[in-house]
Design a protein around this motif. Structure first.
Motif, PDB file in Angstrom:
ATOM      1  N   GLN A   1      24.730  35.479  67.613  1.00  0.00           N
ATOM      2  CA  GLN A   1      25.862  34.534  67.607  1.00  0.00           C
ATOM      3  C   GLN A   1      25.365  33.090  67.603  1.00  0.00           C
ATOM      4  N   ALA A   2      24.375  32.771  68.433  1.00  0.00           N
ATOM      5  CA  ALA A   2      23.827  31.415  68.464  1.00  0.00           C
ATOM      6  C   ALA A   2      23.197  31.033  67.135  1.00  0.00           C
ATOM      7  N   GLN A   3      22.498  31.977  66.527  1.00  0.00           N
ATOM      8  CA  GLN A   3      21.896  31.689  65.238  1.00  0.00           C
ATOM      9  C   GLN A   3      22.960  31.429  64.176  1.00  0.00           C
ATOM     10  N   GLY A   4      24.079  32.147  64.256  1.00  0.00           N
ATOM     11  CA  GLY A   4      25.173  31.901  63.306  1.00  0.00           C
ATOM     12  C   GLY A   4      25.799  30.528  63.494  1.00  0.00           C
ATOM     13  N   GLU A   5      26.023  30.162  64.767  1.00  0.00           N
ATOM     14  CA  GLU A   5      26.592  28.839  65.026  1.00  0.00           C
ATOM     15  C   GLU A   5      25.637  27.731  64.597  1.00  0.00           C
ATOM     16  N   ALA A   6      24.362  27.917  64.825  1.00  0.00           N
ATOM     17  CA  ALA A   6      23.383  26.916  64.397  1.00  0.00           C
ATOM     18  C   ALA A   6      23.369  26.790  62.877  1.00  0.00           C
ATOM     19  N   ALA A   7      23.481  27.913  62.178  1.00  0.00           N
ATOM     20  CA  ALA A   7      23.514  27.859  60.723  1.00  0.00           C
ATOM     21  C   ALA A   7      24.762  27.136  60.223  1.00  0.00           C
ATOM     22  N   ALA A   8      25.911  27.377  60.899  1.00  0.00           N
ATOM     23  CA  ALA A   8      27.143  26.689  60.515  1.00  0.00           C
ATOM     24  C   ALA A   8      27.035  25.185  60.761  1.00  0.00           C
ATOM     25  N   PHE A   9      26.429  24.830  61.907  1.00  0.00           N
ATOM     26  CA  PHE A   9      26.251  23.405  62.191  1.00  0.00           C
ATOM     27  C   PHE A   9      25.340  22.749  61.169  1.00  0.00           C
ATOM     28  N   ASP A  10      24.291  23.447  60.763  1.00  0.00           N
ATOM     29  CA  ASP A  10      23.395  22.905  59.749  1.00  0.00           C
ATOM     30  C   ASP A  10      24.128  22.691  58.431  1.00  0.00           C
ATOM     31  N   ALA A  11      25.038  23.641  58.103  1.00  0.00           N
ATOM     32  CA  ALA A  11      25.800  23.481  56.867  1.00  0.00           C
ATOM     33  C   ALA A  11      26.742  22.273  56.941  1.00  0.00           C
ATOM     34  N   VAL A  12      27.411  22.087  58.111  1.00  0.00           N
ATOM     35  CA  VAL A  12      28.303  20.941  58.282  1.00  0.00           C
ATOM     36  C   VAL A  12      27.523  19.632  58.234  1.00  0.00           C
ATOM     37  N   TYR A  13      26.354  19.673  58.856  1.00  0.00           N
ATOM     38  CA  TYR A  13      25.541  18.466  58.860  1.00  0.00           C
ATOM     39  C   TYR A  13      25.087  18.093  57.448  1.00  0.00           C
ATOM     40  N   ALA A  14      24.802  19.099  56.655  1.00  0.00           N
ATOM     41  CA  ALA A  14      24.419  18.807  55.274  1.00  0.00           C
ATOM     42  C   ALA A  14      25.569  18.160  54.515  1.00  0.00           C
ATOM     43  N   GLN A  15      26.804  18.648  54.735  1.00  0.00           N
ATOM     44  CA  GLN A  15      27.962  18.042  54.089  1.00  0.00           C
ATOM     45  C   GLN A  15      28.238  16.652  54.648  1.00  0.00           C
ATOM     46  N   TYR A  16      28.018  16.488  55.922  1.00  0.00           N
ATOM     47  CA  TYR A  16      28.245  15.188  56.552  1.00  0.00           C
ATOM     48  C   TYR A  16      27.306  14.135  55.972  1.00  0.00           C
ATOM     49  N   ARG A  17      26.106  14.492  55.691  1.00  0.00           N
ATOM     50  CA  ARG A  17      25.163  13.532  55.108  1.00  0.00           C
ATOM     51  C   ARG A  17      25.589  13.128  53.708  1.00  0.00           C
ATOM     52  N   LEU A  18      26.273  14.019  52.989  1.00  0.00           N
ATOM     53  CA  LEU A  18      26.745  13.674  51.649  1.00  0.00           C
ATOM     54  C   LEU A  18      27.962  12.754  51.689  1.00  0.00           C
TER      55      LEU A  18
END
Length: 354
Positions: free
Chosen positions: A279-296
């Motif tokens: 579960q933690a790994q999934g949430e971390a992956a989702a946060f990484d995806a949001v962060y990538a969009q946030y940088r754009l």
């Protein structure tokens, strides 16, 4: 004649010279023509051997098969001898057997399946061991009628029962090397099992290493029997029971149950840990995806995150927030919806009562 006395009498050892002595044991036979029996002497005559032989020959001629003075038992003896030679000179070996030929008790040869010839008995004798038959020897008892106790490597006692499967590999060695080959196989297998159990722990012998111990016992038993020239092939060793002694079996089962429960709890903890990690790994992956969009697009992403957060917070609040110019900031939309639902429910109740 030599039995005549000086007076010319015919007495001999059975009569006196004057004819008045005792009678001879054969009596007086019939007189030949021309004078009394026993020669030219006078008197009542001595034993007539010619007459005795003549009568014996007549009796022999009267028997079945008799004639010409030859005894019939000679032919009977020859017939019996011929039958004996025929029936004891040929022998048959089945497919699962081997014929071990012995001459006066000494080994001569080993023959395969089929018909064979040998010297008649008792010169040659044949023993037919079944070389293809699988035999078993049970050591210990699996029904608790008796105990076969052995000492393990960790100084514990184990009650073990097993079966040895074997067959004959070399008939000559099997028949002549040992007086009691089956007893030898039993003792060798028991010695090999004790050696292997002494090198293993109690838990290993009871559980995970049973198959390994059985195979090692088979190999060790085969090596010992080959060194003894026993002529035996050990096919396998099957462990039917490996338990603690009956006196401590109940306590050992309690300990085993507690160990199994502890292992079960450990397995549950590991499963829950793996679930949280995933579960933690999934949430971390989702946060990484949001962060990538946030940088754009930082502004758009920030606003979207704000709106999603407010939606989660105000989901159960009776307020509607509308952000637009020229629009009334507050509309009692939830109250209107509740009133509409209440009116619909009342109408439905009234129709059901009618």
């Amino acid at each position: 004649m030599p039995w005549q006395n000086n007076n010319g009498g015919n007495g001999g050892p059975w009569g006196s010279g004057d004819g008045n002595g005792p009678r001879n044991p054969w009596g007086n036979g019939p007189q030949r023509p021309g004078g009394p029996s026993g020669g030219g002497g006078g008197g009542k005559g001595g034993p007539d051997f010619d007459e005795f032989i003549r009568r014996s020959q007549e009796r022999l001629r009267g028997l079945p098969g008799g004639g010409g003075g030859k005894a019939p038992w000679l032919y009977i003896l020859l017939a019996v001898l011929g039958v004996w030679v025929v029936f004891t000179s040929f022998y048959r070996v089945d497919a699962q057997e081997r014929g071990v030929v012995m001459r006066f008790g000494k080994y001569v040869e080993t023959t395969g399946p089929g018909m064979h010839f040998k010297l008649p008995a008792p010169i040659d004798t044949v023993v037919k061991p079944k070389v293809e038959q699988v035999s078993t020897i049970d050591i210990g008892s699996a029904d608790a009628s008796s105990e076969n106790l052995m000492l393990t490597g960790d100084q514990n006692i184990i009650d073990i029962a097993y079966t040895v499967r074997w067959k004959i590999k070399d008939p000559e060695q099997f028949l002549f090397q040992f007086a009691e080959p089956e007893e030898t196989i039993r003792e060798v297998a028991e010695s090999a099992m004790r050696a292997e159990i002494s090198a293993a722990t109690l838990n290993a012998a009871i559980g995970p290493q049973r198959a390994q111990i059985a195979e090692q016992v088979r190999v060790r038993s085969q090596e010992l029997l080959d060194s003894y020239r026993a002529g035996v092939d050990v096919l396998g060793v099957d462990i039917k029971q490996a338990d603690p002694p009956a006196a401590v079996d109940a306590a050992f089962k309690d300990v085993s149950a507690a160990q199994q429960n502890a292992q079960g709890y450990l397995n549950q903890a590991r499963a829950y840990s793996q679930q949280l990690i995933a579960q933690a790994q999934g949430e971390a992956a989702a946060f990484d995806a949001v962060y990538a969009q946030y940088r754009l697009a930082p502004e758009v992403t920030r606003k979207r995150m704000y709106l999603e957060t407010m939606e989660n917070v105000l989901a159960k609040v009776d307020k509607t927030v509308i952000e637009a110019n020229g629009v009334t900031p507050y509309l009692p939309l939830p109250e209107v919806q509740r009133r509409a639902r209440a009116a619909t429910t009342a109408a439905a109740d009234a129709n059901s009562n009618q």
